[in-house]
Design a protein around this motif. Sequence first.
Motif, PDB file in Angstrom:
ATOM      1  N   UNK A 147       0.851  -1.178   0.000  1.00  0.00           N
ATOM      2  CA  UNK A 147       0.000   0.000   0.000  1.00  0.00           C
ATOM      3  C   UNK A 147       0.896   1.240   0.000  1.00  0.00           C
ATOM      4  N   UNK A 148       0.651   2.105  -0.959  1.00  0.00           N
ATOM      5  CA  UNK A 148       1.555   3.235  -1.214  1.00  0.00           C
ATOM      6  C   UNK A 148       0.913   4.549  -0.761  1.00  0.00           C
ATOM      7  N   UNK A 149       1.725   5.544  -0.472  1.00  0.00           N
ATOM      8  CA  UNK A 149       1.165   6.862  -0.142  1.00  0.00           C
ATOM      9  C   UNK A 149       0.608   7.551  -1.395  1.00  0.00           C
ATOM     10  N   UNK A 150      -0.325   8.447  -1.218  1.00  0.00           N
ATOM     11  CA  UNK A 150      -0.798   9.220  -2.369  1.00  0.00           C
ATOM     12  C   UNK A 150       0.339  10.079  -2.913  1.00  0.00           C
ATOM     13  N   UNK A 151       0.384  10.193  -4.207  1.00  0.00           N
ATOM     14  CA  UNK A 151       1.511  10.884  -4.855  1.00  0.00           C
ATOM     15  C   UNK A 151       0.970  11.777  -5.957  1.00  0.00           C
ATOM     16  N   UNK A 152       1.796  12.641  -6.473  1.00  0.00           N
ATOM     17  CA  UNK A 152       1.375  13.435  -7.628  1.00  0.00           C
ATOM     18  C   UNK A 152       1.542  12.669  -8.939  1.00  0.00           C
ATOM     19  N   UNK A 153       2.260  11.555  -8.898  1.00  0.00           N
ATOM     20  CA  UNK A 153       2.777  11.015 -10.136  1.00  0.00           C
ATOM     21  C   UNK A 153       3.045   9.516  -9.941  1.00  0.00           C
ATOM     22  N   UNK A 154       2.402   8.648 -10.721  1.00  0.00           N
ATOM     23  CA  UNK A 154       2.613   7.205 -10.533  1.00  0.00           C
ATOM     24  C   UNK A 154       2.901   6.554 -11.882  1.00  0.00           C
ATOM     25  N   UNK A 155       3.854   5.621 -11.895  1.00  0.00           N
ATOM     26  CA  UNK A 155       4.168   4.841 -13.096  1.00  0.00           C
ATOM     27  C   UNK A 155       3.849   3.378 -12.832  1.00  0.00           C
ATOM     28  N   UNK A 156       3.251   2.742 -13.839  1.00  0.00           N
ATOM     29  CA  UNK A 156       3.037   1.291 -13.782  1.00  0.00           C
ATOM     30  C   UNK A 156       3.641   0.672 -15.029  1.00  0.00           C
ATOM     31  N   UNK A 157       4.171  -0.542 -14.864  1.00  0.00           N
ATOM     32  CA  UNK A 157       4.679  -1.280 -16.024  1.00  0.00           C
ATOM     33  C   UNK A 157       4.026  -2.654 -15.958  1.00  0.00           C
ATOM     34  N   UNK A 158       2.970  -2.853 -16.766  1.00  0.00           N
ATOM     35  CA  UNK A 158       2.283  -4.142 -16.762  1.00  0.00           C
ATOM     36  C   UNK A 158       0.832  -3.986 -17.148  1.00  0.00           C
ATOM     37  N   UNK A 159       0.186  -5.127 -17.387  1.00  0.00           N
ATOM     38  CA  UNK A 159      -1.213  -5.109 -17.758  1.00  0.00           C
ATOM     39  C   UNK A 159      -1.383  -5.285 -19.258  1.00  0.00           C
ATOM     40  N   UNK A 160      -2.605  -5.643 -19.617  1.00  0.00           N
ATOM     41  CA  UNK A 160      -2.891  -5.887 -21.030  1.00  0.00           C
ATOM     42  C   UNK A 160      -4.387  -5.744 -21.234  1.00  0.00           C
ATOM     43  N   UNK A 161      -4.796  -5.387 -22.424  1.00  0.00           N
ATOM     44  CA  UNK A 161      -6.231  -5.329 -22.722  1.00  0.00           C
ATOM     45  C   UNK A 161      -6.576  -6.241 -23.900  1.00  0.00           C
ATOM     46  N   UNK A 162      -5.693  -7.204 -24.159  1.00  0.00           N
ATOM     47  CA  UNK A 162      -6.006  -8.182 -25.189  1.00  0.00           C
ATOM     48  C   UNK A 162      -7.180  -9.039 -24.694  1.00  0.00           C
ATOM     49  N   UNK A 163      -7.727  -9.814 -25.593  1.00  0.00           N
ATOM     50  CA  UNK A 163      -8.875 -10.650 -25.256  1.00  0.00           C
ATOM     51  C   UNK A 163      -8.558 -11.535 -24.053  1.00  0.00           C
ATOM     52  N   UNK A 164      -9.435 -11.551 -23.077  1.00  0.00           N
ATOM     53  CA  UNK A 164      -9.230 -12.372 -21.894  1.00  0.00           C
ATOM     54  C   UNK A 164      -8.579 -11.635 -20.747  1.00  0.00           C
ATOM     55  N   UNK A 165      -8.026 -10.518 -21.051  1.00  0.00           N
ATOM     56  CA  UNK A 165      -7.375  -9.745 -19.983  1.00  0.00           C
ATOM     57  C   UNK A 165      -8.356  -8.766 -19.377  1.00  0.00           C
ATOM     58  N   UNK A 166      -8.210  -8.591 -18.107  1.00  0.00           N
ATOM     59  CA  UNK A 166      -9.001  -7.566 -17.454  1.00  0.00           C
ATOM     60  C   UNK A 166      -8.021  -6.740 -16.623  1.00  0.00           C
ATOM     61  N   UNK A 167      -7.800  -5.515 -17.087  1.00  0.00           N
ATOM     62  CA  UNK A 167      -6.855  -4.644 -16.386  1.00  0.00           C
ATOM     63  C   UNK A 167      -7.624  -3.429 -15.883  1.00  0.00           C
ATOM     64  N   UNK A 168      -7.575  -3.229 -14.579  1.00  0.00           N
ATOM     65  CA  UNK A 168      -8.368  -2.166 -13.968  1.00  0.00           C
ATOM     66  C   UNK A 168      -7.449  -1.221 -13.203  1.00  0.00           C
ATOM     67  N   UNK A 169      -7.630   0.040 -13.474  1.00  0.00           N
ATOM     68  CA  UNK A 169      -6.877   1.051 -12.730  1.00  0.00           C
ATOM     69  C   UNK A 169      -7.775   1.588 -11.619  1.00  0.00           C
ATOM     70  N   UNK A 170      -7.278   1.513 -10.395  1.00  0.00           N
ATOM     71  CA  UNK A 170      -8.039   2.049  -9.268  1.00  0.00           C
ATOM     72  C   UNK A 170      -7.386   3.368  -8.860  1.00  0.00           C
ATOM     73  N   UNK A 171      -8.179   4.415  -8.888  1.00  0.00           N
ATOM     74  CA  UNK A 171      -7.684   5.727  -8.476  1.00  0.00           C
ATOM     75  C   UNK A 171      -8.398   6.116  -7.188  1.00  0.00           C
ATOM     76  N   UNK A 172      -7.640   6.492  -6.191  1.00  0.00           N
ATOM     77  CA  UNK A 172      -8.260   6.845  -4.921  1.00  0.00           C
ATOM     78  C   UNK A 172      -7.792   8.226  -4.493  1.00  0.00           C
ATOM     79  N   UNK A 173      -8.715   8.970  -3.936  1.00  0.00           N
ATOM     80  CA  UNK A 173      -8.402  10.296  -3.421  1.00  0.00           C
ATOM     81  C   UNK A 173      -8.721  10.311  -1.932  1.00  0.00           C
ATOM     82  N   UNK A 174      -7.694  10.498  -1.122  1.00  0.00           N
ATOM     83  CA  UNK A 174      -7.916  10.460   0.325  1.00  0.00           C
ATOM     84  C   UNK A 174      -7.990  11.859   0.923  1.00  0.00           C
ATOM     85  N   UNK A 175      -7.848  12.883   0.057  1.00  0.00           N
ATOM     86  CA  UNK A 175      -7.826  14.255   0.571  1.00  0.00           C
ATOM     87  C   UNK A 175      -9.230  14.855   0.575  1.00  0.00           C
ATOM     88  N   UNK A 176      -9.298  16.080   1.051  1.00  0.00           N
ATOM     89  CA  UNK A 176     -10.589  16.752   1.172  1.00  0.00           C
ATOM     90  C   UNK A 176     -10.951  17.561  -0.066  1.00  0.00           C
TER      91      UNK A 176
END
Lengths: 496, 1039
Positions: A147-176
């Motif tokens: 579990x990571x702290x909230x940041x201004x800037x995040x990089x991911x390396x991975x995932x696919x949207x080819x047939x059979x793949x389900x890649x979901x990006x979860x964005x969370x905002x913990x601030x007011x």
Amino acid sequence: MSRPPVGTLAIAIVLLVGTAVGASVHRDDGRRGSSSQVEVVGATVVCPDLRQAKDLLATRVSVGSGLLPEGRASTGGAIDARRLTQEGTSVDVPVTKAGQVAVGLGTGTTKDGLVVSATGDLAAGLEVEQVTRGERGLNRGLAGLRCEPPKPDVWFEGGSTMLGNETTLVLANVDDTPTTVNITIFTAKHDLEPAQAQGIVVRPHTREQIALDTLAPDEDLLALHVQSTRGRIAAGLRHALKTVRATEGVDWVPQTQPPARQVIVPGFASGRGLRALYVTNPGSDDTTVSVKVTTEDGEFVPSGDDAIDVPHGRTVSVRLDDVTLDSALAATVTSDGAPVVAGGFAKDYQEGPVREFAYTAAALPLSGPALVTDVVIDRPTESTLILTAPDGPATVTVIPVPVIGQSGAKPSGAKTVKIAAGRTAILKLSTFFRPGANAQLAVEVRPEPGSGPVYAARYLREHGAHGPLTTLLVLEGPAQLVSRPVVFSDPQVGTP
Amino acid sequence: VTAVLVAHDGAGWLPEAIEALGRSTRIPAHVVCVDTGSTDGSAELLEQAFGDVIRLPRGTGYGAAVDEALHHVPAATWLWLLHDDVAVEPTTLQALLEEAEASPSVALLGPKVRDWNDPRYLVEIGITTDAVGHRETGLERREYDQGQHDAIKDVLAVGTAAALVRRSVWDAVGGLDPHLPVFRDDLDLGWKVNAAGHRVAVVPTALVRHARAATTGHRETDAAPGRATGIDRQHAVYVLLAHASVFRLLGLVPRLLLGTVLRSLFLLLTRQVVDAGDEWRALLGSFGRPGVVHRARRDRARTRTVSQRKLRPLFASRTVRMRARMGALSDWLSGGGVPVSDPNRALGDLGPDSEDFEDLAMGGTGALRRLLLRPGVLLTAGLGLVTLLAERSLLGSGTLGGGALTPTPGGASDLWRSYAGAWHDTSVGTGQAAPPGTAAFAALSTLLLGKPGLAVDTLLLASVPLAGVSAYLAASRMVRHLYLRLWAAATWALLPAATGAIAAGRLDAAAVQIALPLLVLAAGRLLTDDPRVEGWWRAWALGLGLGVTCAFAPQLWPLAAAVLLVGGVVNLAVRGGRRQGVAALLVAVVPGAMLYPWSLGALAHPSRFVIGAQVADADLPAWHLVALSPGGPGAPAAFLMVGVVLAGLAGTVRVDFRRLAQVCWGIALLSLGLALLLSRVTVQGQPVWPGLAVQVAALAILAAALVAASGARTRLARSSFGWRQLLAGIVATAAALAPVAAGCVWLVRGADDPVHRTDQAVLPAFARAELAAQPGLRVLVLRPGADGRLGYALTTADGSTLDVAGLRVTSAQSAALDGIVADLASPRGSNAAEALSTRAVRYVALRSAPGSAALESVLDAQSGLVRRTRASRIELWQVLAPSARLQVLPRELAAAAIASNKAPTSELLVSNPPTALPAGPEGAHPQVSHGTDGRLLVLADAADEHWKASIDGTSLPRQKAWGWAQAFVLPASGGRLTLSYDQTGRHVGLVVQGILVLLVAVLSAPGARRRRGLEDDVDADDEESGHDEPHGRTLAVTT
């Protein structure tokens, strides 16, 4: 000039002496260094998705705070965990002082995220990990995430949207305040800035889940750059794959390091299966990278990996299967041009109808003691530390840390692992116990003073009835000490 | 024609007067001589020449003497009035008589009067007066007679010197008024004659020379004892009252009263106490004798046949008076403006002063050309040109900023207001006394059309040529050799500290650069002369000058005081100059008094002498100081001035003026020691710029170098060529090249950087608009420094301005702020943003600089901040927690604020949101709503016992919030809030300061010049120019 010029000589001598004295005295203004190292006094991390499904799926969260460094007095502190909802329902955390670990938080909730904040001593070594275990279905497998702290800037390396793949990006905002993000997607073919992925607003204390196939369908070898234009963002990327034949696995894609000319991806476990290094060139110029592997036996560049073209905006995959058959390794990617982003993918080929995969990511060497909060020792499960010292001999001490409320077997004392320069070492955590013991514990991986840089990952592999369940955790020394600049009041700064 | 010659102690002039009369082409039928009790043998002289002399007692007035004389001779048609100090021309009487015959209506004729000593000058061609009794001749001061007034004209009156009057008219108007024994009797007579319907005329072809012995104070006026000015003034009032119509009298009396009040006030302020007394005595002398005045009025009314209105053209109009004033002013500008003084008393007098000012006093044609070709003027022009070229990038529109220079607020009134204010909104606010520079700049700005920007431009950009001028003037007091003076002035003007002052925007150094040579000159005179002889006002004036300079550059005060004290003690101990010692002590203390109340605080906290941004080198090599290079931006390579220092050292080798050079070096060593100290300390994390001390040292060393250089060639020529000559040649070359090289380096480098001209604001427009809508909100501006440290400023929307740049908050406040800013710039997860919100910070601004990119991501990750701009000149983050200058804290938050020294957590703020109140302009009365008990009113300013708050008149108990902020406990009931800072102490301090400054100013006024009469001798000032006058100066004595 009848008299000798005594006065003149005296003045000259005073001048010389003054100069000499002046030359030996310097300003004492605390200017030695432009910054100091200070303890972290507050930390917030976000577990983006605590999904639960009766019988099928269970997520456990482990929370720990590293041991205080020798000689440091406790200043108190507290850990506060809340559901990532508007109400922010509090979740009880039994950890009350440094060096404690609790496992099993969040069990019983449905699908919220979890925000864990710590202050004082507890903030410095706060480490939170979530592991989701699914028995069947699309979610079958182990999916672990730091579990990571909230940041201004995040990089991911991975995932696919080819047939059979389900890649979901979860964005969370913990601030007011609302957070606004832009998403850039790099794939095997090109880079994309989908219009609907620009200016995504995440309202305060909420999550947004974005199925990436709506943004970039039929793309493979994804890399994501999630950048907030306003506010901070906590992000997770979850990838699941199911073919017609069988479940192929699920895991969280860990956050990786921002683009750099050289990145090191640790944590490629040995064994039969697919091991791939993904390299993305997010820049606007093509580049060529070379890949060096650091195995248990030494360092080398696999044939053909000394010059791999990475066109701009694209991701390439470098297979390392042959090497990992015999040895765990870490891969060093060096670009001769544009900075690159890298990550790793490991799919296990255990006997059985189903497959399971795990992701690793580029990491920084351990900056201090790193806590692994979720270590399971039982018959089908093996937890392994993969430690790599690419730049020089390194020594780490691995210290078992008890988990609150767990009364399993007593571990043996701390173990010291010496890693030769340019080598990778493996430590099976079951060796802390007599064979056959069952235990839930945490370990602290502490680089010894004077040790060379160590890159570390924990590989968790369960030998399931229908096939393997795996997940990887790239270790980072939670920054107990951070840099704090020396500041000075300067009215001039406030003028045009 | 009957001639009446009245003598009174006139032996100095009589022989020439008698001789001149003897040469007259028309001899009067009778010459009656009257002596009014002379003690110098005048009567005997007259007896020798004319035989009979009527002897009258001392104290007989001129009019009475003439009347007495007329009893002794038969009546003639014409009466010729003569003085003992008047030399007539042979044709004078003839010319007068011819005109009298040609114009029968003329009853009183006067000659054209020239100066006794220098007949080139006109003294009188008829006299008149204005509505309040000023005597007017219609001539400019020291006007040459070039025939410009050679027309016969009607006038109000003529002087009695060689005036020809018709006997019948004389008798009709009653002659000269016996109440006017001296001064104004002539004016009264002419007025009476005019009023009686006769004409009064000046005959320019009739010439006399007149010594005006009484008017210029060369003889006592025994007929009317007292000071000439007083008598004159009294008689003026008498004449006015005697002649005015009843109607005019109504206006005249209050006007005279008011005029007397104002003039005496002015005279008191300029310490001319006796003159002020004269004013009143003059008024009361007439007002107090209504009977006399009444009789005089009755007499004049009897003979008056012409109304006053018809005579109006003969009176001086306002324009004539104005023109006379302008003439005096231009006189002063062309000559008197330069502080010319006795060269024989100059510091280290190495020879007679010479050609430089000799043309000053000579008006006339070619003066302008000569003025422009004077070396001092040429030097100034040259330096001005170099300055213009070097400052090429600093000219234009916008305001100067950068370096140590803080932008100026909009107008002089802002500066004055800021200076007068007791609470300053800098950082979290401070009740510290405003630094005196604010007042100094306010004054300078007021003089310069109320534009502080213009004041800064003038002081900073023109500092090089102005410094050149002052150094030239000072050097002229020391050495005779022209090139040496030019060299010294150019070297001083182009010192590393001088060009560095411009580049780094150091107004204090620029002010010192301009003022120091003149101050040192004056101080030198003070320490060598006896103040009782020279006048104590010189000490006060030096103190005033030093005080004003120290207002701009407070650091100068301790250094100057040290030098003066040492000088005073040495005077006392070695030379026994007790008064000089006292004078030095006085000068050392005066700046402190003038800068009260700031000086008091500065003495208690010496770090306050270091004002504003320093922009200094962190680690300046000590030898740079010895080489007169104080470091900082804009200072050229340090070795440039080594030659000058060596030349200064050579001054101590000289035998005859070794003592002077050693004194210079004593000052230099003291200053360099201080400079070394300053260059090794920091004040609130800033390295201090040691420049001011280096400037003092540089001036002293320059003086020592002048000692070495003056007459060096002659001295060296005495011995045969050897190592001495060789060494001297090398040092001289190096020293001579120093200003040239410095000038070239300056030209190439340019005068700017870091000072620059800009019209940009720190914050983007939207942020400024938002902040302007909510007064009291602050901005935290960050900029990574070159050394990796992070500089910050907590300012208002307008950014730091000149008036608050010198103020500092308490060290506890600044330490707390340092901690917050450091935390904010660190990923340690602190609640720095919330801490900022309690300080009313709405925005955090990051200025782009090397290292700002890394900080950007730290701020992005900081909780409690949210970014408002991206990729702009200045990045802006908004503080999420509610920030306002004035907030009402709900009960729970209030309890935390009172209990804790730490800033609130964001959770606490979210669950107990504070309510903002409009902070508004001072004196606003926001409404506080009804609420619960235990609420706290928090002002985002440092707690200070002078803050007061009340609700509907009920004062609120004071509290401290978050360990630092001023707070008040609010009652449950609301009402109108009154919040104020008690300024009484500040105002008292300002009044005291005003009185002290006024006192010093009054005491430093030279006061009345010690003249003895009404007017200066025509050539009195020429004496100072060293110009030899052709005619006898024996009598022209002034002190």
